[in-house]
Scaffold this motif. Structure first.
Motif, short mmCIF file in Angstrom:
data_model
loop_
_atom_site.label_atom_id
_atom_site.label_comp_id
_atom_site.label_asym_id
_atom_site.label_seq_id
_atom_site.Cartn_x
_atom_site.Cartn_y
_atom_site.Cartn_z
N LYS A 190 -4.30 7.31 4.43
CA LYS A 190 -4.75 7.11 3.06
C LYS A 190 -4.43 8.33 2.20
CE LYS A 190 -9.17 7.15 2.18
NZ LYS A 190 -10.59 6.75 2.12
N VAL A 247 0.82 -1.23 0.00
CA VAL A 247 0.00 0.00 0.00
C VAL A 247 0.85 1.27 0.00
CG1 VAL A 247 -1.93 -1.15 1.12
CG2 VAL A 247 -0.23 0.03 2.53
N GLU A 279 -1.31 4.04 -2.14
CA GLU A 279 -2.64 4.05 -1.52
C GLU A 279 -2.57 4.70 -0.14
OE1 GLU A 279 -5.25 0.46 -1.88
OE2 GLU A 279 -3.41 -0.42 -2.72
#
Length: 544
Positions: A517, A497, A502
């Motif tokens: 995020k 991620v 992300e």
């Protein structure tokens, strides 16, 4: 003329001693359980119950995204956890609403810890009053001391908050009301016991059986048996399925799947599976023989093994024991977890009734033996390190050596708190097990490695923040395969991620990583993470 004053003095001194015993139990248990919470050793269930209370406080009764992550829809069907999932489909626990006003005054996971210790301590005081209906003060004191020293009481008290912590208080109060013929209180307690959770009626059914077989209150006993058994059947077959299919597709199969065929089973089907195959029933009842005997000895030990020969103990506690012995899984015969508490009230009440007929056997030599049993029970309660409460005194593993000292853990906690402070109160978050309780007073929370949930708008979203205590997993991975696997999975997830942007790494301190995020990664935090990751890889290579 002097006998009555002497008896009053003895009773008064006994009451003072019982209050001191209760005070010692309360203070020590509260100290250790609060320390367990604030030093980040309270785990997932503490977070579940706190989120349930928090949602109840905000009018979203018995909803929980954390419980949703354990539901059959998620575990078996692979669906996304939802914030509006009703936990009543897993466990029907309306009695928790009794304590909502207290939680409203002090809305914190620590409040539940205080509540649990208070409930168990109060149960011991009611037990003393119950014992005094039959026994002289010295015997009643011993009964109460046995309760506070029982491994089956101490272990569950030192655990995460759980609904079964209400059972001893409610059952002892029900039995006291029966002895005093206060039937309005008796039936009120019967209703509250049933409201604790869907299987609490098993213990209540045992009380009804005792009332019938002892011929003391046969008509009321029949009523108790019909009420408890009928309620459990109606609840598990008609009401709980309205909220979810967890009771038939998950919990019944996980506990009693050996008596069923197919991918789901109702309580009626499980009961029929038991009745229709008595050989399998008998085998399940006594096996594994060594663990079954060890469990019974552990339950009897603080009472000097009297419940083993007390008919009333078998009548009342026999049904909760039957439920445990017929189930499968490691937890059913673990005396330090919450299920053991369901057996306790019947054992102690049966011991009281036995002593009422054999008070002459309370000789100085037996008293010394009993005190010895209490001391042994206390030793085992401590040595078993229930729920890692004494992690700073007892290593979790000797070979390989796994131990975390008190100063080191608190140093780790101090490093972690600034990262937690960066997570807004209304943000969605996913966290590792021991961090979950501290962030659970919110609508949207999951346990890592899960990052997606369905919000109130019924949209699937990724959580705003993710925080993982990798240091804790690193410490325990040498001895525990589950921690080792999770550490590997989280390492891969963080790489994935962060590399695809992300999530950005915005904080890393002492093995605790914070991701946000769609944020840009902090240079220093990323460098610290890469260095930590390199150390993990090096240790893995050395281990192989």
């Amino acid at each position: 003329m002097q006998k009555k004053p002497l008896l009053k003095i003895e009773a008064s001194s006994a009451s003072n001693l019982v209050f001191r015993l209760a005070g010692i139990f309360f203070i020590l248990c509260l100290l250790f359980t609060l320390h367990r919470y604030y030093s980040f050793y309270a785990s997932f269930d503490q977070g579940i119950f706190n989120q349930v209370f928090w949602n109840n406080l905000h009018g979203r009764f018995f909803q929980s995204s954390l419980s949703s992550s354990l539901s059959t829809n998620v575990v078996h069907a692979g669906e996304i956890p939802t914030v509006y999932y009703h936990r009543l489909g897993q466990h029907f626990t309306p009695a928790l609403l009794l304590w909502l006003p207290i939680y409203a005054l002090f809305p914190s996971p620590a409040t539940l810890t205080v509540l649990q210790v208070t409930l168990i301590t109060a149960a011991g005081l009611v037990l003393y009053i119950l014992a005094r209906q039959y026994l002289k003060p010295s015997l009643a004191i011993m009964i109460t001391a046995s309760f506070y020293a029982a491994n089956a009481v101490i272990g569950p008290t030192l655990s995460n908050f759980h609904d079964i912590s209400q059972i001893p208080l409610f059952v002892f109060t029900l039995l006291l009301a029966m002895e005093k013929r206060r039937w309005w209180l008796f039936w009120l307690m019967a209703i509250l016991i049933l409201a604790v959770r869907e299987d609490a009626g098993v213990g209540l059914f045992g009380v009804g059986v005792y009332m019938v077989l002892s011929k003391r209150f046969p008509r009321a006993g029949i009523g108790v048996c019909i009420l408890s058994f009928g309620y459990m059947l109606a609840l598990t077959n008609l009401i709980m399925p309205l909220f979810s299919k967890d009771i038939s597709q998950r919990f019944m199969l996980e506990r009693f799947g050996q008596y069923a065929e197919g991918e789901e089973a109702s309580t009626l089907e499980i009961i029929w599976g038991m009745i229709s195959n008595p050989v399998r029933l008998l085998v399940e009842l006594v096996t594994p023989i060594d663990r079954t005997i060890k469990y019974l000895l552990g339950q009897w030990l603080p009472l000097a093994f009297v419940p083993a020969v007390a008919p009333a103990s078998w009548m009342i506690a026999g049904f909760p024991l039957l439920k445990l012995f017929l189930g499968k899984g490691e937890s059913v015969l673990a005396i330090t977890i919450r299920y053991a508490l369901t057996v306790v009230p019947g054992l102690f009440y049966g011991a009281i009734l036995w002593w009422s007929q054999h008070q002459q056997k309370f000789t100085p030599s037996f008293r010394r033996f009993w005190v010895g049993c209490i001391c042994v029970s206390l030793f085992f309660s401590f040595a078993s390190n229930p729920n890692r409460t004494f992690y700073f005194l007892i290593p979790d593993s000797v070979n390989p050596w796994v131990y975390v000292s008190l100063p080191r853990q608190w140093q780790h906690v101090e490093q972690m708190r600034p990262l937690l402070a960066q997570i807004p109160q209304d943000a969605s978050v996913s966290a590792t097990t021991y961090i979950v309780p501290h962030l659970s007073s919110r609508r949207e929370i999951l346990r890592l490695p899960v990052l997606e949930l369905r919000n109130d708008a019924k949209q699937v979203i990724q959580v705003d923040y993710a925080i993982a205590d990798l240091w804790q997993l690193q410490k325990y991975q040498a001895a525990f395969k589950s921690d080792r696997r999770l550490l590997q999975d989280l390492t891969k997830l963080i790489d994935q991620v962060s590399n695809n942007r992300e999530y950005g790494i915005i904080g890393f301190r002492d093995g605790v990583i914070l991701l946000k995020k769609a944020a840009n990664s902090d240079t220093q935090a990323t460098a610290a993470w890469l260095q930590f990751r390199q150390q993990l890889q090096l240790k893995k290579q050395l281990a192989t």
